[in-house]
Design an enzyme around this catalytic site. Sequence first.
Site, mmCIF file in Angstrom:
data_model
loop_
_atom_site.group_PDB
_atom_site.id
_atom_site.type_symbol
_atom_site.label_atom_id
_atom_site.label_comp_id
_atom_site.label_asym_id
_atom_site.label_seq_id
_atom_site.Cartn_x
_atom_site.Cartn_y
_atom_site.Cartn_z
ATOM 1 N N CYS A 1 13.152 1.894 -12.641
ATOM 2 C CA CYS A 1 13.655 1.958 -13.451
ATOM 3 C C CYS A 1 15.050 0.865 -13.345
ATOM 4 C CB CYS A 1 14.135 3.203 -13.497
ATOM 5 S SG CYS A 1 15.774 3.755 -11.868
ATOM 6 N N ASP B 1 -19.698 -12.245 -1.192
ATOM 7 C CA ASP B 1 -20.114 -12.388 -2.608
ATOM 8 C C ASP B 1 -19.764 -13.281 -3.673
ATOM 9 O OD1 ASP B 1 -21.538 -9.805 -1.654
ATOM 10 O OD2 ASP B 1 -19.463 -8.709 -2.206
ATOM 11 N N ASP C 1 -17.114 -7.493 -3.388
ATOM 12 C CA ASP C 1 -15.780 -7.633 -3.084
ATOM 13 C C ASP C 1 -15.697 -8.580 -1.874
ATOM 14 O OD1 ASP C 1 -16.480 -5.751 -1.545
ATOM 15 O OD2 ASP C 1 -14.709 -5.400 -0.694
ATOM 16 N N CYS D 1 17.445 0.355 -10.595
ATOM 17 C CA CYS D 1 17.401 -0.625 -9.111
ATOM 18 C C CYS D 1 17.866 -1.895 -9.830
ATOM 19 C CB CYS D 1 15.724 -0.548 -9.851
ATOM 20 S SG CYS D 1 14.584 0.847 -9.342
ATOM 21 N N ASP E 1 -22.324 -4.630 -5.625
ATOM 22 C CA ASP E 1 -22.568 -5.347 -3.678
ATOM 23 C C ASP E 1 -21.897 -3.689 -2.886
ATOM 24 O OD1 ASP E 1 -22.192 -5.976 -1.532
ATOM 25 O OD2 ASP E 1 -19.678 -6.234 -1.620
#
Lengths: 745, 49
Positions: A30, A626, A622, A33, A438
Amino acid sequence: MAETLDLTIYVKRQDDGTAHLDLAIEGIDCAACIDEIEGGLCKLPGIVGARLNYTNHRLAVEWRDGQMSPAAVVAELHRLGYRAHPFKSRLVEEEEDRRAKWLLKCLAVAGFASMNIMLLAVSVWSGNVTDITPETRDFFHWLAALIALPAVAYAGQPFFQSAMGALRNRRTNMDVPIIIGILLALSMSVVETINSAEHTYFDSVVMLLFFLLCGRYLDQAMRRKTRAVASNLASFRTEVAHRIEENGEIALMPTAALKSGDRVLVRPGERISVDGIVISGSSDIDESLVTGETAHRAVMVDSQVYAGSMNYNGTLTLTVTAAGKGTLLDEVERLLENAATAKSRYVQLADRVAKIYAPVVHAAAAITAVTWIVTGASVHDALLTAIAVLIITCPCALALAVPVVQVVASGALFRAGVFLNAGDVFERLARVDTVVFDKTGTLTLPSMSVVDAGNMHPDLLKAASRLALSSHHPLATAVAQMASDCRPYDDATEEPGCGVRAVVDGREMRLGSPAFCDAQVLADQAVASDPFASVIAFSWGEEQIVLLVRQALRPDAAAIVQQLRQRGLDCRILSGDRPEAVAPIAAALGIALWRGGCKPADKIAMLEDLKAEGRKVLMVGDGLNDAPALASAHVSLSPISAADLTQAQADAVFLGDRLRPVLSTIEIACRAHRLMRQNLGIALIYNLIAVPLAFLGFVTPLVAALAMSGSSSLVTLNALRARGRASKPIPEAPPSHPVPAAQGA
Amino acid sequence: MEVLIYLVPMALLLGLSGLAAFMWSLKSGQYDDVQGAAVRVLSDDDMRK
């Protein structure tokens, strides 16, 4: 944790004796902050200034060098309730920032010019039907030229550069006909002004530029916003390592500060954050994030380990090796290179249209000129009409048709928790007919969880999970996730290599290896029932239980895979894990076509086979293993927990524990693609009506201005439909207990 | 219609000054944190001292 992270490499020393640090802040929700953070930091001695950027949640802190340490800033922020992560802006992002600013400048110039020229043009149009004197009209035309020429020279740069780039590579893109149209219209208008004629097209040219720049800027702004959030997320995960200094002391360092040859200490339960070679110690490590293999690998002196592996039971000392060394990484890098060169350059929809469009339009203009001359008009009139054809067909709507849909659709994706890396993803995603997953970390959650909690006595489970809070062992961490009471027991002590124990209500409680808890028999039975899970035992006085821990499926995996299949997509699994471990997952998801034990090269080979069958493959993965497959697939997705190298290869990255973003991405992409084609259709119909009018010589500057803004608005409004109904933000997934994969076939 | 001779250039000059103001605001970083600017106006940091 008394250790403080050494942030020196992130600190920028400035000439005036101040030091500067950029931090990405987590936990800003908000406006209050801003005050809290800036006010709180300014109270620290030595702080010169703190400025929070509320848009991208980054904080710039400056202090007088030597008066305080950067760690104090982070500690103060932590005390205020925010987590701060050192942030180093990437080169790409700075480049994009510069480009966005430049586009905004061009847009401002084009906007200024088009408004002022319109002021003059409207006067001329109304004067032409009433009583404007030729002198006044000439004066207005000269003024318009005076504004238009420099404005086009400045604001047209993005298009000139892109068109020149394409022509130099002997290609055409959308910008080539745009530039030709603009230049011809400008030069004709100048000639007409000199001849003190009635009509000039300065207003159309500048308005066209303004519309096109709007599209470009919005596209850029959306991409920049996505990138800012993505790079904040990346810095939240800043990897740290314990470096062993020359004098034997241990310092906590960001891995970016490590050099090849440094020695690093990895304790049990820590994730290894560097590639390296073990120089002392031995342990079992879990490399599932790297290779997809869920069985642990024993490492000893001289073994190669990779960043991302989890260290289980022994303390290791590593020497850091330079990036790109080591057998697996070498293979991945080599395959990546091949995949990148083999990947046929996908020609974007708009450019494909431009390839046909440009010659047709230019031919139409030529035919117009010839026809008019043949039918006895003067060369001057013939040229004028031909140029009117070019102006009216100048692909204003066509060039907006695709980018505007992209902007709106990437906004919708952003709300669904998906960040795009590439701009042309929608077109590629919409054609996908096969989804290859995967397993480890993609279909399953990247972290471990207890799979048989349902069978245990709730009180014992509660006690076990509360005791687990006192241990750093990965298995205990999985048990601790279930804790409803997050206060660890007071006098819990950890015995390295065995487990934790505490005395509660006069009875001793133990959590750890089956032998430590005296539950070997139970453990043997449990292992027999599920050979792929790890076991952790718990005993409280006489009572003992054994918990099975392994990677569970993402909570909505089964439902999403089913919905994907209902959409007619062929789902498959290609995993680096053992076939025995893949089989139950595939069975639970109802996926018939799966393969385990795939090396990175095998995955690519499989994808190539699918490609040869004419399939368009979406690869979701991931692991480091891969990355080449992601690069070679038609389009690719990866979860935010993926290895950095892998994320860089993926076309889009999704957030959260759920698999739903995969489905949302495909849905939004299909909708976007449909709208793109609709928009191109609208633009085409517009041209079908406008070209004959221009051919017959009915197009005055007034008609051109109306037609152009009309078609652009229509296309833009249509694009807004890409937002769709599902535009409400997806609520943060509750920390639900993941559903374990069903056992057996 | 002689009034146009100085009226139109004046209008242009006004437009140009608007453009210059925009360029200045862009350069001075006023567009770097658009959302922050919107909420900072509400903070009463001027009341503190």
